[in-house]
Design a protein around this motif. Structure first.
Motif, PDB file in Angstrom:
ATOM      1  N   SER A  98       0.872  -3.914  -7.962  1.00 48.37           N
ATOM      2  CA  SER A  98       0.672  -5.069  -7.100  1.00 48.37           C
ATOM      3  C   SER A  98       1.957  -5.419  -6.136  1.00 48.37           C
ATOM      4  N   VAL A  99       2.975  -5.530  -6.563  1.00 44.95           N
ATOM      5  CA  VAL A  99       4.204  -5.721  -6.147  1.00 44.95           C
ATOM      6  C   VAL A  99       4.406  -4.441  -4.811  1.00 44.95           C
ATOM      7  N   ILE A 100       4.439  -3.277  -5.408  1.00 44.72           N
ATOM      8  CA  ILE A 100       4.824  -2.448  -4.522  1.00 44.72           C
ATOM      9  C   ILE A 100       3.612  -2.226  -3.599  1.00 44.72           C
ATOM     10  N   GLU A 101       2.534  -2.468  -3.580  1.00 42.43           N
ATOM     11  CA  GLU A 101       1.480  -2.385  -2.814  1.00 42.43           C
ATOM     12  C   GLU A 101       1.594  -3.396  -1.648  1.00 42.43           C
ATOM     13  N   ASP A 102       2.169  -4.702  -1.981  1.00 34.30           N
ATOM     14  CA  ASP A 102       2.305  -5.742  -1.094  1.00 34.30           C
ATOM     15  C   ASP A 102       3.566  -5.290  -0.311  1.00 34.30           C
ATOM     16  N   LEU A 103       4.479  -4.885  -0.610  1.00 34.44           N
ATOM     17  CA  LEU A 103       5.851  -4.285   0.102  1.00 34.44           C
ATOM     18  C   LEU A 103       5.398  -3.147   0.897  1.00 34.44           C
ATOM     19  N   THR A 104       4.792  -2.328   0.360  1.00 33.06           N
ATOM     20  CA  THR A 104       4.073  -1.167   1.379  1.00 33.06           C
ATOM     21  C   THR A 104       3.339  -1.919   2.577  1.00 33.06           C
ATOM     22  N   LEU A 105       2.289  -2.349   2.128  1.00 26.45           N
ATOM     23  CA  LEU A 105       1.327  -2.904   3.280  1.00 26.45           C
ATOM     24  C   LEU A 105       2.275  -3.855   4.363  1.00 26.45           C
ATOM     25  N   ALA A 106       3.269  -4.646   3.899  1.00 26.77           N
ATOM     26  CA  ALA A 106       3.959  -5.410   4.665  1.00 26.77           C
ATOM     27  C   ALA A 106       4.726  -4.596   5.680  1.00 26.77           C
ATOM     28  N   ARG A 107       4.999  -3.398   5.435  1.00 29.38           N
ATOM     29  CA  ARG A 107       5.700  -2.463   6.329  1.00 29.38           C
ATOM     30  C   ARG A 107       4.651  -1.513   7.199  1.00 29.38           C
ATOM     31  N   ASP A 108       3.469  -1.880   6.979  1.00 32.95           N
ATOM     32  CA  ASP A 108       2.473  -1.061   7.749  1.00 32.95           C
ATOM     33  C   ASP A 108       2.457   0.365   7.227  1.00 32.95           C
ATOM     34  N   MET A 109       2.847   0.501   5.919  1.00 34.63           N
ATOM     35  CA  MET A 109       2.555   1.853   5.353  1.00 34.63           C
ATOM     36  C   MET A 109       1.391   1.891   4.319  1.00 34.63           C
ATOM     37  N   SER A 110       1.059   3.052   3.693  1.00 37.06           N
ATOM     38  CA  SER A 110      -0.011   3.231   2.900  1.00 37.06           C
ATOM     39  C   SER A 110       0.486   3.635   1.507  1.00 37.06           C
ATOM     40  N   VAL A 111      -0.305   3.520   0.453  1.00 40.96           N
ATOM     41  CA  VAL A 111       0.128   3.597  -0.657  1.00 40.96           C
ATOM     42  C   VAL A 111      -0.934   4.273  -1.483  1.00 40.96           C
ATOM     43  N   VAL A 112      -0.603   5.506  -2.400  1.00 43.43           N
ATOM     44  CA  VAL A 112      -1.638   6.247  -3.201  1.00 43.43           C
ATOM     45  C   VAL A 112      -1.210   6.044  -4.663  1.00 43.43           C
ATOM     46  N   PHE A 113      -2.135   5.613  -5.626  1.00 45.32           N
ATOM     47  CA  PHE A 113      -1.916   5.272  -7.114  1.00 45.32           C
ATOM     48  C   PHE A 113      -2.471   6.258  -7.536  1.00 45.32           C
ATOM     49  N   ALA A 114      -1.868   6.567  -9.048  1.00 50.33           N
ATOM     50  CA  ALA A 114      -2.406   7.654 -10.089  1.00 50.33           C
ATOM     51  C   ALA A 114      -1.816   7.191 -11.380  1.00 50.33           C
ATOM     52  N   SER A 115      -2.687   7.186 -12.486  1.00 49.62           N
ATOM     53  CA  SER A 115      -2.294   6.871 -13.807  1.00 49.62           C
ATOM     54  C   SER A 115      -2.312   8.152 -14.421  1.00 49.62           C
ATOM     55  N   THR A 116      -1.358   8.364 -15.497  1.00 50.61           N
ATOM     56  CA  THR A 116      -1.374   9.304 -16.640  1.00 50.61           C
ATOM     57  C   THR A 116      -1.998   9.091 -17.681  1.00 50.61           C
ATOM     58  N   GLY A 117      -2.518   8.032 -18.193  1.00 48.09           N
ATOM     59  CA  GLY A 117      -3.245   7.875 -19.428  1.00 48.09           C
ATOM     60  C   GLY A 117      -2.426   8.197 -20.668  1.00 48.09           C
ATOM     61  N   PHE A 118      -1.127   8.248 -20.412  1.00 51.69           N
ATOM     62  CA  PHE A 118      -0.135   8.436 -21.537  1.00 51.69           C
ATOM     63  C   PHE A 118      -0.244  10.149 -21.929  1.00 51.69           C
ATOM     64  N   ASP A 119      -0.893  10.614 -21.095  1.00 44.98           N
ATOM     65  CA  ASP A 119      -1.139  12.415 -21.336  1.00 44.98           C
ATOM     66  C   ASP A 119      -0.201  13.063 -20.640  1.00 44.98           C
TER      67      ASP A 119
END
Length: 359
Positions: A98-119
């Motif tokens: 959430s923090v990274i997304e807010d900071l990214t959007l504030a700079r008019d940038m995009s963000v892509v997330f992915a999860s590892t599921g511990f694998d």
């Protein structure tokens, strides 16, 4: 494509830097055209999966770095940040995202997330998938991926490791050893001698460092480590709760518990409430929602995701501006938030028992 090759040639002549592989080298290695390599490197559609995988493998093997100057001439620039975490259901990582997304959007940038599921396999697949996007940088909480593997991506775009460090990669972490040692010392000062450590099965550096801090505090106080009080279990909440319940229901149950993660803390509280367990001192490494509304409130080591996320994002921006910058290891402070559960003293009868006095 001439602009791309010319820019790569200029970059390869920088003093002290190894000459970069050229797009023609990748094309030859993968057995495809230069245009196909360009499409894969730019994350464009229209390439068969097996061909894309072959090109990505060649890119990784050769350490090919698509030139950002040439690419921006064609696309108008790219402003996507990739973020790879364990699981969005984890309270700490949910807040970090959430923090990274807010900071990214504030700079008019995009963000892509992915999860590892511990694998480990999924982690590598996710990293490769994100690398197919036009990333300007990557923030990753590494699970099994090695420093050498991350170096391959680092040659293509800036990489910052969050929460867990890797040698030679910029990282933002907390002092896991020192914080765990400090809270264990607090338990000891209150009179506790049977202190348990509840962590996770995976050999994460964070978990092992916290366990080492726990052991160090006991050793410094002259308290023998009882390995039966060290429980490391699987990630799912049911398995965690079952392992915690088995420990807490013992006839010689611990009088204090240090939980190494917020996930483990939530599961341990589930076990306490289900088993009617009361009067055990408890400290969570990591804050979580509802921790302050339980009775007693849960004392925690706050590894503030806002501080970590902000530091990781700022460092990523610095690397985007100066890719030649030497890797930094940034340590963010933690705070012990005392809410009641960590300040519980052992019963007098328990103290007498460990001092050899009949109760």
């Amino acid at each position: 494509m001439n602009a791309e090759r010319a820019a790569e040639s200029s970059a390869s002549r920088r003093v002290g830097r190894q000459a970069r592989s050229r797009i023609t080298d990748v094309a030859a290695r993968a057995g495809v055209s230069i245009k196909t390599v360009s499409r894969v490197a730019n994350g464009e559609p229209g390439v068969r999966d097996e061909t894309r995988e072959r090109v990505l493998a060649a890119i990784n093997e050769l350490g090919f770095v698509p030139n950002s100057t040439a690419r921006s001439l064609k696309t108008g620039g790219h402003d996507v940040i990739g973020v790879v975490i364990d699981s969005i259901s984890d309270p700490f990582f949910a807040s970090l995202v959430s923090v990274i997304e807010d900071l990214t959007l504030a700079r008019d940038m995009s963000v892509v997330f992915a999860s590892t599921g511990f694998d480990a396999t999924r982690e590598r697949d996710q990293l490769q998938r994100l690398a197919g996007h036009q990333l300007c940088g990557l923030i990753v909480a590494p699970v099994a991926v090695t420093a050498e593997e991350l170096q391959v991506y680092r040659r293509r775009f800036p990489v910052v490791a969050a929460d867990r460090a890797r040698e030679g990669i910029d990282s933002v972490v907390v002092d896991d050893f020192g914080a765990a040692r400090e809270v264990t010392q607090q338990f000891i000062a209150l009179g506790h001698r049977r202190i348990a450590f509840i962590g996770e099965e995976a050999a994460y550096p964070t978990n092992s460092a916290r366990l080492a801090g726990f052991r160090a505090a006991l050793g410094e106080a002259g308290i023998s480590v009882d390995d039966s009080l060290i429980v490391q279990h699987e990630h799912d909440r049911a398995s965690m709760a079952a392992a915690s319940a088995q420990l807490l229901q013992r006839a010689d149950a611990p009088t204090a518990v240090l939980s190494a993660t917020s996930r483990a803390s939530i599961a341990t509280i589930d076990a306490m409430r289900a088993g009617g367990v009361e009067g055990i001192a408890f400290i969570s490494f990591g804050d979580f929602e509802t921790a302050d509304v339980l009775t007693p409130g849960v004392t925690c080591v706050d590894q503030d995701p806002h501080l970590i996320g902000t530091a990781a994002f700022r460092r990523l921006l610095e690397l985007i501006d100066d890719p030649e910058s030497e890797p930094q290891h940034i340590v963010v402070d933690t705070t012990l938030i005392q809410r009641g559960s960590g300040e519980i003293r052992p019963r007098e009868s328990v103290i007498d028992e460990h001092m050899g006095v009949a109760s």
